[in-house]
Scaffold this motif. Structure first.
Motif, PDB file in Angstrom:
ATOM      1  N   VAL A   1      25.083  39.952  -3.854  1.00 25.20           N
ATOM      2  CA  VAL A   1      25.026  38.754  -4.683  1.00 25.20           C
ATOM      3  C   VAL A   1      25.171  39.216  -6.127  1.00 25.20           C
ATOM      4  O   VAL A   1      24.608  40.239  -6.514  1.00 25.20           O
ATOM      5  N   ILE A   2      25.952  38.464  -6.899  1.00 25.79           N
ATOM      6  CA  ILE A   2      26.030  38.765  -8.324  1.00 25.79           C
ATOM      7  C   ILE A   2      25.434  37.607  -9.102  1.00 25.79           C
ATOM      8  O   ILE A   2      25.514  36.448  -8.687  1.00 25.79           O
ATOM      9  N   ILE A   3      24.817  37.950 -10.207  1.00 25.74           N
ATOM     10  CA  ILE A   3      24.333  36.953 -11.161  1.00 25.74           C
ATOM     11  C   ILE A   3      25.052  37.231 -12.472  1.00 25.74           C
ATOM     12  O   ILE A   3      24.976  38.351 -12.997  1.00 25.74           O
ATOM     13  N   PHE A   4      25.750  36.218 -12.973  1.00 24.06           N
ATOM     14  CA  PHE A   4      26.403  36.329 -14.272  1.00 24.06           C
ATOM     15  C   PHE A   4      25.569  35.519 -15.258  1.00 24.06           C
ATOM     16  O   PHE A   4      25.463  34.305 -15.135  1.00 24.06           O
ATOM     17  N   LYS A   5      24.944  36.219 -16.206  1.00 23.80           N
ATOM     18  CA  LYS A   5      24.139  35.570 -17.237  1.00 23.80           C
ATOM     19  C   LYS A   5      25.028  35.317 -18.453  1.00 23.80           C
ATOM     20  O   LYS A   5      25.609  36.248 -19.000  1.00 23.80           O
ATOM     21  N   HIS A   6      25.114  34.051 -18.850  1.00 23.86           N
ATOM     22  CA  HIS A   6      26.063  33.633 -19.873  1.00 23.86           C
ATOM     23  C   HIS A   6      25.383  32.804 -20.955  1.00 23.86           C
ATOM     24  O   HIS A   6      24.595  31.910 -20.664  1.00 23.86           O
ATOM     25  N   SER A   7      25.701  33.113 -22.200  1.00 23.40           N
ATOM     26  CA  SER A   7      25.251  32.310 -23.331  1.00 23.40           C
ATOM     27  C   SER A   7      26.402  31.407 -23.770  1.00 23.40           C
ATOM     28  O   SER A   7      27.449  31.896 -24.202  1.00 23.40           O
TER      29      SER A   7
ATOM     30  N   ARG B   1      31.685  34.097 -23.804  1.00 28.76           N
ATOM     31  CA  ARG B   1      32.751  33.210 -23.316  1.00 28.76           C
ATOM     32  C   ARG B   1      34.012  34.006 -22.968  1.00 28.76           C
ATOM     33  O   ARG B   1      34.633  33.792 -21.943  1.00 28.76           O
ATOM     34  N   MET B   2      34.362  34.971 -23.809  1.00 26.35           N
ATOM     35  CA  MET B   2      35.544  35.797 -23.575  1.00 26.35           C
ATOM     36  C   MET B   2      35.363  36.669 -22.324  1.00 26.35           C
ATOM     37  O   MET B   2      36.266  36.775 -21.492  1.00 26.35           O
ATOM     38  N   VAL B   3      34.188  37.281 -22.189  1.00 24.18           N
ATOM     39  CA  VAL B   3      33.920  38.138 -21.033  1.00 24.18           C
ATOM     40  C   VAL B   3      33.922  37.308 -19.748  1.00 24.18           C
ATOM     41  O   VAL B   3      34.481  37.731 -18.729  1.00 24.18           O
ATOM     42  N   LEU B   4      33.323  36.131 -19.796  1.00 24.74           N
ATOM     43  CA  LEU B   4      33.311  35.249 -18.625  1.00 24.74           C
ATOM     44  C   LEU B   4      34.729  34.874 -18.211  1.00 24.74           C
ATOM     45  O   LEU B   4      35.086  34.955 -17.034  1.00 24.74           O
ATOM     46  N   LYS B   5      35.532  34.503 -19.166  1.00 20.14           N
ATOM     47  CA  LYS B   5      36.911  34.110 -18.877  1.00 20.14           C
ATOM     48  C   LYS B   5      37.687  35.263 -18.216  1.00 20.14           C
ATOM     49  O   LYS B   5      38.375  35.064 -17.220  1.00 20.14           O
ATOM     50  N   GLN B   6      37.547  36.468 -18.765  1.00 23.86           N
ATOM     51  CA  GLN B   6      38.240  37.630 -18.202  1.00 23.86           C
ATOM     52  C   GLN B   6      37.726  37.933 -16.796  1.00 23.86           C
ATOM     53  O   GLN B   6      38.501  38.232 -15.892  1.00 23.86           O
TER      54      GLN B   6
ATOM     55  N   PRO C   1      26.409  38.672 -22.615  1.00 19.87           N
ATOM     56  CA  PRO C   1      26.504  38.374 -21.185  1.00 19.87           C
ATOM     57  C   PRO C   1      26.069  39.581 -20.355  1.00 19.87           C
ATOM     58  O   PRO C   1      26.073  40.711 -20.842  1.00 19.87           O
ATOM     59  N   GLN C   2      25.723  39.297 -19.118  1.00 14.28           N
ATOM     60  CA  GLN C   2      25.273  40.360 -18.221  1.00 14.28           C
ATOM     61  C   GLN C   2      25.675  40.025 -16.795  1.00 14.28           C
ATOM     62  O   GLN C   2      25.594  38.879 -16.370  1.00 14.28           O
ATOM     63  N   LEU C   3      26.087  41.046 -16.070  1.00 15.54           N
ATOM     64  CA  LEU C   3      26.411  40.917 -14.657  1.00 15.54           C
ATOM     65  C   LEU C   3      25.453  41.822 -13.890  1.00 15.54           C
ATOM     66  O   LEU C   3      25.346  43.013 -14.198  1.00 15.54           O
ATOM     67  N   ILE C   4      24.759  41.254 -12.902  1.00 16.49           N
ATOM     68  CA  ILE C   4      23.793  42.000 -12.103  1.00 16.49           C
ATOM     69  C   ILE C   4      24.209  41.899 -10.643  1.00 16.49           C
ATOM     70  O   ILE C   4      24.510  40.806 -10.159  1.00 16.49           O
ATOM     71  N   VAL C   5      24.234  43.035  -9.949  1.00 16.54           N
ATOM     72  CA  VAL C   5      24.544  43.062  -8.519  1.00 16.54           C
ATOM     73  C   VAL C   5      23.231  43.256  -7.771  1.00 16.54           C
ATOM     74  O   VAL C   5      22.492  44.209  -8.036  1.00 16.54           O
ATOM     75  N   ILE C   6      22.953  42.331  -6.834  1.00 18.61           N
ATOM     76  CA  ILE C   6      21.741  42.384  -6.017  1.00 18.61           C
ATOM     77  C   ILE C   6      22.151  42.704  -4.582  1.00 18.61           C
ATOM     78  O   ILE C   6      23.027  42.048  -4.017  1.00 18.61           O
TER      79      ILE C   6
ATOM     80  N   ASP D   1      25.711  45.461 -15.767  1.00 19.87           N
ATOM     81  CA  ASP D   1      26.573  45.789 -16.895  1.00 19.87           C
ATOM     82  C   ASP D   1      26.521  44.635 -17.875  1.00 19.87           C
ATOM     83  O   ASP D   1      26.137  43.511 -17.513  1.00 19.87           O
ATOM     84  N   SER D   2      26.913  44.894 -19.105  1.00 19.41           N
ATOM     85  CA  SER D   2      26.886  43.827 -20.096  1.00 19.41           C
ATOM     86  C   SER D   2      28.078  43.922 -21.037  1.00 19.41           C
ATOM     87  O   SER D   2      28.772  44.936 -21.091  1.00 19.41           O
ATOM     88  N   HIS D   3      28.265  42.835 -21.739  1.00 19.65           N
ATOM     89  CA  HIS D   3      29.299  42.707 -22.758  1.00 19.65           C
ATOM     90  C   HIS D   3      30.673  43.154 -22.234  1.00 19.65           C
ATOM     91  O   HIS D   3      31.037  42.798 -21.124  1.00 19.65           O
ATOM     92  N   GLY D   4      31.392  43.936 -23.002  1.00 19.42           N
ATOM     93  CA  GLY D   4      32.753  44.343 -22.649  1.00 19.42           C
ATOM     94  C   GLY D   4      32.847  45.274 -21.455  1.00 19.42           C
ATOM     95  O   GLY D   4      33.931  45.507 -20.937  1.00 19.42           O
ATOM     96  N   SER D   5      31.707  45.788 -20.990  1.00 23.21           N
ATOM     97  CA  SER D   5      31.723  46.672 -19.820  1.00 23.21           C
ATOM     98  C   SER D   5      31.801  45.906 -18.504  1.00 23.21           C
ATOM     99  O   SER D   5      32.026  46.501 -17.452  1.00 23.21           O
ATOM    100  N   ILE D   6      31.600  44.599 -18.556  1.00 22.02           N
ATOM    101  CA  ILE D   6      31.667  43.790 -17.340  1.00 22.02           C
ATOM    102  C   ILE D   6      33.103  43.767 -16.846  1.00 22.02           C
ATOM    103  O   ILE D   6      34.021  43.423 -17.583  1.00 22.02           O
ATOM    104  N   ASP D   7      33.287  44.159 -15.585  1.00 17.88           N
ATOM    105  CA  ASP D   7      34.621  44.286 -15.003  1.00 17.88           C
ATOM    106  C   ASP D   7      34.537  43.904 -13.525  1.00 17.88           C
ATOM    107  O   ASP D   7      33.838  44.575 -12.757  1.00 17.88           O
ATOM    108  N   ALA D   8      35.232  42.859 -13.145  1.00 16.68           N
ATOM    109  CA  ALA D   8      35.212  42.407 -11.746  1.00 16.68           C
ATOM    110  C   ALA D   8      35.704  43.490 -10.800  1.00 16.68           C
ATOM    111  O   ALA D   8      35.268  43.555  -9.648  1.00 16.68           O
TER     112      ALA D   8
END
Length: 133
Positions: A43-49, A56-61, A100-105, A114-121
């Motif tokens: 499960v991933i959680i994407f935390k977005h402001s 917004r840019m990281v989420l879009k990418q 922003p932050q992406l967490i893998v559970i 990972d956070s900010h520009g390091s977030i990579d699908a």
């Protein structure tokens, strides 16, 4: 005023629909569901402001690159609306809050974040089928 609103903001009808298929994380109780679900697949959680242009840019990418629909369950957290949930995520999964932050559970534990520009699908491929020892 509605004239200006129509010019400067997208209506709900015109907003693009994300191909990710986000599940909205809006209740603390959902964290128990996430833990249970993560026993079957990551499960991933994407935390977005919503006020942050970087977020917004990281989420879009991320949404453009994400292609693991059947292999990972994605949750989306609006930090401004649900800061209490973000705080509980940091506490329960022992991760430092970022945005922003992406967490893998997986198996009830945060195995990656990972956070900010390091977030990579593309990085998510490594967690498919991974079991914690």
């Amino acid at each position: 005023m509605s004239f200006l609103k129509n010019i400067f903001s997208a209506s709900e009808e015109n907003k693009p629909v994300s191909k990710v298929g986000w599940r909205q994380l809006t209740d603390l109780g959902q964290l128990n569901e996430i833990i249970a679900e993560s026993a079957d697949k990551p499960v991933i959680i994407f935390k977005h402001s919503t006020r942050c242009s970087v977020s917004r840019m990281v989420l879009k990418q991320f949404e453009i690159e994400f292609d693991l629909h059947e292999k990972i369950t994605p949750y989306f957290l609006d930090l401004l609306e649900h800061r209490d949930i973000s705080n509980e995520i940091a506490s329960r999964f022992v991760v430092f809050h970022q945005s922003p932050q992406l967490i893998v559970i997986k198996d009830g534990n945060a195995i990656f974040n990972d956070s900010h520009g390091s977030i990579d699908a593309g990085k998510l491929e490594q967690f498919i089928g991974l079991k914690n020892s």
